[in-house]
Design a protein around this motif. Sequence first.
Motif, PDB file in Angstrom:
ATOM      1  N   UNK A 145       9.354 -14.186   8.624  1.00 55.91           N
ATOM      2  CA  UNK A 145       7.900 -13.980   7.930  1.00 55.91           C
ATOM      3  C   UNK A 145       8.380 -13.219   6.692  1.00 55.91           C
ATOM      4  N   UNK A 146       7.653 -13.628   5.561  1.00 47.70           N
ATOM      5  CA  UNK A 146       8.090 -12.861   4.431  1.00 47.70           C
ATOM      6  C   UNK A 146       7.476 -11.319   4.352  1.00 47.70           C
ATOM      7  N   UNK A 147       8.288 -10.528   3.970  1.00 44.35           N
ATOM      8  CA  UNK A 147       7.599  -8.966   3.847  1.00 44.35           C
ATOM      9  C   UNK A 147       6.493  -8.961   2.697  1.00 44.35           C
ATOM     10  N   UNK A 148       5.434  -8.296   3.170  1.00 44.38           N
ATOM     11  CA  UNK A 148       4.455  -7.824   2.212  1.00 44.38           C
ATOM     12  C   UNK A 148       4.370  -6.564   1.924  1.00 44.38           C
ATOM     13  N   UNK A 149       4.490  -5.875   0.854  1.00 41.92           N
ATOM     14  CA  UNK A 149       4.193  -4.199   0.928  1.00 41.92           C
ATOM     15  C   UNK A 149       2.836  -3.820   1.038  1.00 41.92           C
ATOM     16  N   UNK A 150       2.679  -2.665   1.459  1.00 42.69           N
ATOM     17  CA  UNK A 150       1.123  -2.031   1.544  1.00 42.69           C
ATOM     18  C   UNK A 150       0.759  -1.573   0.301  1.00 42.69           C
ATOM     19  N   UNK A 151       1.524  -1.176  -0.711  1.00 40.02           N
ATOM     20  CA  UNK A 151       0.904  -0.736  -1.905  1.00 40.02           C
ATOM     21  C   UNK A 151       1.518  -1.777  -2.977  1.00 40.02           C
ATOM     22  N   UNK A 152       0.772  -1.709  -4.384  1.00 40.31           N
ATOM     23  CA  UNK A 152       1.266  -2.643  -5.396  1.00 40.31           C
ATOM     24  C   UNK A 152       2.517  -2.457  -6.056  1.00 40.31           C
ATOM     25  N   UNK A 153       3.118  -3.298  -6.395  1.00 47.45           N
ATOM     26  CA  UNK A 153       4.650  -3.291  -6.913  1.00 47.45           C
ATOM     27  C   UNK A 153       4.645  -2.412  -8.157  1.00 47.45           C
ATOM     28  N   UNK A 154       3.518  -2.146  -8.979  1.00 47.22           N
ATOM     29  CA  UNK A 154       3.624  -1.161  -9.895  1.00 47.22           C
ATOM     30  C   UNK A 154       4.009   0.150  -9.602  1.00 47.22           C
ATOM     31  N   UNK A 155       3.079   0.611  -8.743  1.00 51.41           N
ATOM     32  CA  UNK A 155       3.172   1.821  -8.143  1.00 51.41           C
ATOM     33  C   UNK A 155       4.324   2.087  -7.514  1.00 51.41           C
ATOM     34  N   UNK A 156       4.899   1.140  -6.752  1.00 53.12           N
ATOM     35  CA  UNK A 156       6.093   1.461  -5.965  1.00 53.12           C
ATOM     36  C   UNK A 156       7.218   1.572  -7.067  1.00 53.12           C
ATOM     37  N   UNK A 157       7.163   0.736  -8.011  1.00 54.05           N
ATOM     38  CA  UNK A 157       8.269   0.729  -9.031  1.00 54.05           C
ATOM     39  C   UNK A 157       8.414   1.973  -9.806  1.00 54.05           C
ATOM     40  N   UNK A 158       7.221   2.649  -9.891  1.00 55.00           N
ATOM     41  CA  UNK A 158       6.874   3.790 -10.998  1.00 55.00           C
ATOM     42  C   UNK A 158       7.660   4.932 -10.477  1.00 55.00           C
ATOM     43  N   UNK A 159       8.077   5.183  -9.068  1.00 52.17           N
ATOM     44  CA  UNK A 159       8.626   6.086  -8.409  1.00 52.17           C
ATOM     45  C   UNK A 159      10.230   6.234  -8.888  1.00 52.17           C
ATOM     46  N   UNK A 160      10.674   5.128  -9.402  1.00 48.89           N
ATOM     47  CA  UNK A 160      11.991   5.053  -9.784  1.00 48.89           C
ATOM     48  C   UNK A 160      12.280   4.916 -11.165  1.00 48.89           C
ATOM     49  N   UNK A 182      15.470  10.395  -8.664  1.00 52.08           N
ATOM     50  CA  UNK A 182      14.927   9.200  -8.455  1.00 52.08           C
ATOM     51  C   UNK A 182      15.405   7.925  -8.922  1.00 52.08           C
ATOM     52  N   UNK A 183      16.593   8.023  -9.656  1.00 52.25           N
ATOM     53  CA  UNK A 183      17.353   6.772  -9.843  1.00 52.25           C
ATOM     54  C   UNK A 183      17.696   5.943  -8.385  1.00 52.25           C
ATOM     55  N   UNK A 184      18.212   6.967  -7.557  1.00 48.51           N
ATOM     56  CA  UNK A 184      18.397   6.360  -6.373  1.00 48.51           C
ATOM     57  C   UNK A 184      17.529   6.604  -5.253  1.00 48.51           C
ATOM     58  N   UNK A 185      16.778   7.721  -5.140  1.00 44.43           N
ATOM     59  CA  UNK A 185      15.974   8.107  -4.019  1.00 44.43           C
ATOM     60  C   UNK A 185      14.683   8.884  -4.542  1.00 44.43           C
TER      61      UNK A 185
END
Lengths: 435, 381
Positions: free
Chosen positions: A1-16, A221-224
Motif C-alpha cells: 500500500x502506498x504511504x500517505x503522510x499525516x501532514x501536508x508536504x509543504x509543512x514537512x519540506x519546510x523543516x529542511x 536541518x539540511x540532514x536532520x
Amino acid sequence: MEPQPSSDLDTYASRYYGRGKILRLLHIASHSVQLRKEALLLALDETKAETRDVQLYKRLLEKLKETGQVSILQDEWETTVVREDSKEVERLETELQRYRHNMIKDSIRMAYGDLGDFQYSKGNLEEALRNYLKMRDYCVSSQQITDMCLKIIQCAIILGNFSLVESYVQKAEQTPEIANDEKTQAKLQCALGLALLSKRKLKAAAERFLQVSFALQDSFNEMLAPEDVSTLGAICALATFDRKELKHKLLDNKAFKEFLELTPNVRELINDFYFCRYGKFFERLQRMEPDWRLDLYFYSLVDTVMELIRDKALAQYVMPYTCVYLDEMAKVFCTDVYHLQNELAKLITSHQIEARIDSHRKILYAKELDVRNTSLWNTVSQGAQLIDQAESMLLHIKMLKHRLSIRALSATEASYDHSNCSTSRMDLGSLHHGE
Amino acid sequence: MLEQTLMDEDKDLLLALLRGVSVNWHNEDFEVLLSYFHCLVQKLQGPLNPIVVEELQSLGQYLSQKSIEQQKVLATVLPFRSLCIQTADAEEFYPRFLAIFLKSCVLSKSYSVGSRFMEHRKLILKLEENAVDPCDVLLTYYYAAVIQVGVKDYLKALQCLKLVFSVPSNVVSDLAVDAYKKYVLVSLIAKGNVEPLAKFSGLFIQRQLKNYCPEYLALAKEFAQRDATQLRQVMENYKLVFINDLHWGLVKETFKALLRSNIKNLTRTFLTLSLEDIATKASLTDSKEAERMLRSMVYQQEISAVIDQRAQMVRFESKNGFKASGKSNTKTASAVFAETNRCLDLYNQLFQFYQNLLTDPQYMFREHSQDGEEMLDHSFC
C-alpha cells in the motif's frame, strides 16, 4: 500500500533546506505516486534557490515532464548559472594557487573550503569531498578541525558513505574544545545516530539520538530536523529498550523531553506503550507508520522496528498473567486469534515469552519454570561439551608428544594435487562399502 | 602341527613363520589360516614384545586385505576383536588392530559388534610405540564414527568425528573431507546445528575443509531456517552429490531430524494443538502423517503427548506431570551421574598423562636445562 503522510508536504519540506531537502523530496517522489508531482516541484524550487546543480535541475525537469507537468519551461536560471560557474571556478582556483604559492596556511585551508563548497553546490560531491579532505593538512585550531569534520560529515551523509561519517565524528569528538560547543556536539551525535541507523544498530542509534542536546535547534536541518531526532530516538528506543531503560533513558530524560514536545504524537505513543494502553498505542502507531515510510533514513527499517515494537508489546501484555484468553488479547492487538497464536508461538520459540498455548481452548498459560532442573541440564550439557573438548585435546597433545601427525608425503600415502592444494590421499574406496 | 607349536613359548618365531606361510597360502585355505590366526591370538597375553606386535600388525593387515578380496570380511570380525582385546595393554589398544577390527565391522555391517565393543571400553590408543602410524589413529576414529552412525548413536558418532579432526595434520586428506561431510550431517541430526570444530584442529584444516563440501554447508544453512520444504528442495538439488558420496541415507535422516525437531519445538510452545495445525507448522503432508510421526516420537519417549483421534487434537504433556520435552528429574539425575563418571574417567586419563610427563626424560631434560639457563643468567647478573 502506498504511504500517505499525516501532514501536508509543504509543512514537512519546510523543516529542511539545501541538498538534504532535495534528497528527501526525491525519495518521497519515488515512493508516493500521489505526492510525486508536488515533491518534484518543491525539489526544483529548492534546487534553484540553494544550489547551482544544473544536472539535477535537468533531471528534475525530465521527471516532471514524465508526470505530465508540461507548463514548466527551462528558464534563464540554467544559462546564468553555467555562465557564472566557469568564472567562479576559475577565480577560486586562481586564489588557491596564489595562496599555495605564498604558503599562507589559513588562506589555503579557506580556499579549499570555498572550492569544496562550490563543488558541493554544483553537485560534484566526490570533488567536494576531496577538497574538504585536503583542508585537513592546513587546520591548526580545534575550531578549524571541527568545521572541516562537519563539512566532510555532511558531504559523506549525502553520498551515503557512513563509515567515513563515523570516523570523522570520532575525530571531531577528540578535539579538546568540543566539550564547550554544545551545538557541534549535538550535530555530531545526530550524524553518528544516522550512521548507526544505516548499519541497523537500532539500540546504539537510539542512545545517540537521546543524547542530542536541544541546542541543536535548526542548525543541522539540511540532514536532520529536531522533529526527526525526537521521532527516531523515541521509536528506536521503543523497539530496543526494556521497560527499565525506557523509563530511565527516555521518560526521565529532561533534555530529550524538549524534543518530544515538538512531536506530541510520538510523546503520546511512548506514554501509551509505557502505561500499557495498547488499543490507543496501536491505533497511533498505524497512523504514524506512513510518515516513517517516506523518511529517507528510516524507511528501510520500518518493518523491522514495527515487528520489534509489536513483539515487545505482546511480551509486556502477557507478563502479569498466569493465563490469558487469546480472544481478548486479539481484540487489544487489533488482530485475529489465528495470527495472534502464530505471533505468540514465535515469541515462545525465541524465549521472549515463557508460556504455552492451549490451541483448543484458545488460552495462553504461563509456564512454570523448574529452575533447578533447567540449570542442572545446562550444567550437564556444558560439562559434556567440556569433556568432549578435553578428550580431543588430550588425543591431540598425546599425538604431538609422540611426534605423530598426518603429513603430505609419508610412506603410506601418495600425495596428489587436489584443487591446487597438496593433500594426502587415502584409499576410501573400501571405506564407503560399509555405509 | 601348528596347534601344537602354538603351545610353545617361542611365539615370536612362530609368528614369523606363520606370516611367511601366509604369503604362499592358497585362497581356498583362507578360512583355515584365519582359524589358526584366531587360535594364536586367543593365546596371546600382553604386554607383547614389539617384534611380535609388528608381525601381528603385518599379518592383520594381510588378512584384512585378503578378506576383502575374497568377500569374507564377516569371518574376520571375531578374530580381530580378540586381537584387540588380547593385545591391549592396560586398557590401551594398538591403533592398527583397532582400525582393522572396526573396518571389518563396517565392511561386514556388523555395527552392533563394534558398538558393543566400544560401549564397554574406552577407545584409548597406545601411542608410545615407534611403529604407530598416525593414519591408523585417524582411521580408528573414522570407522568408530561410521559404526555409531550405523547404530544411530549420533552423539557418540559426533564425538568420534571430532576426534578425527583432533589428529594433528598439516594436509587435507580425503578421509578428513569425508569425515567433515559426515560431521555436518551428524551434527545437524544430533544437535540441530553444525558445531564449530575445536580450536586446536588448526585454522588451515578448518578453512580448507569448508571448500570441499559446499553442498553440505548449503544443506546446513537451510536446516537452520527450519523450513522442511526448502530443505527438501536443497536435498533434491544436490541429490546426485549426496548419492555419489554415499551419504543419501544420512541426508534423509537429517530431514527427519528437522521434522522431529520442529515437532519438539511445538511441544514447548503449545499445550494442545490440532493434528492439522501440527502438519502445517511442521511442514508435514497431512494430519495422518502428523499422527504417525507423533506416535513414533511418543513410543521412543522423545516427547510426551496424548492424541485424541475423535477431536483430532494432541495434548503435549505427560499424565505424570512434568515436561513434555522429556527432561524429567529422574532423567536429569541419571544424566548428571553419567557425566560425573565421564569426568572421573577423564581425570584419570589426565592424571596418567601427567605422571607419564613427569617421567619423560625429554621433558625432564628440558625442565632442567631451563633451570640451568636461568641459573646461568642470574650468575651473569
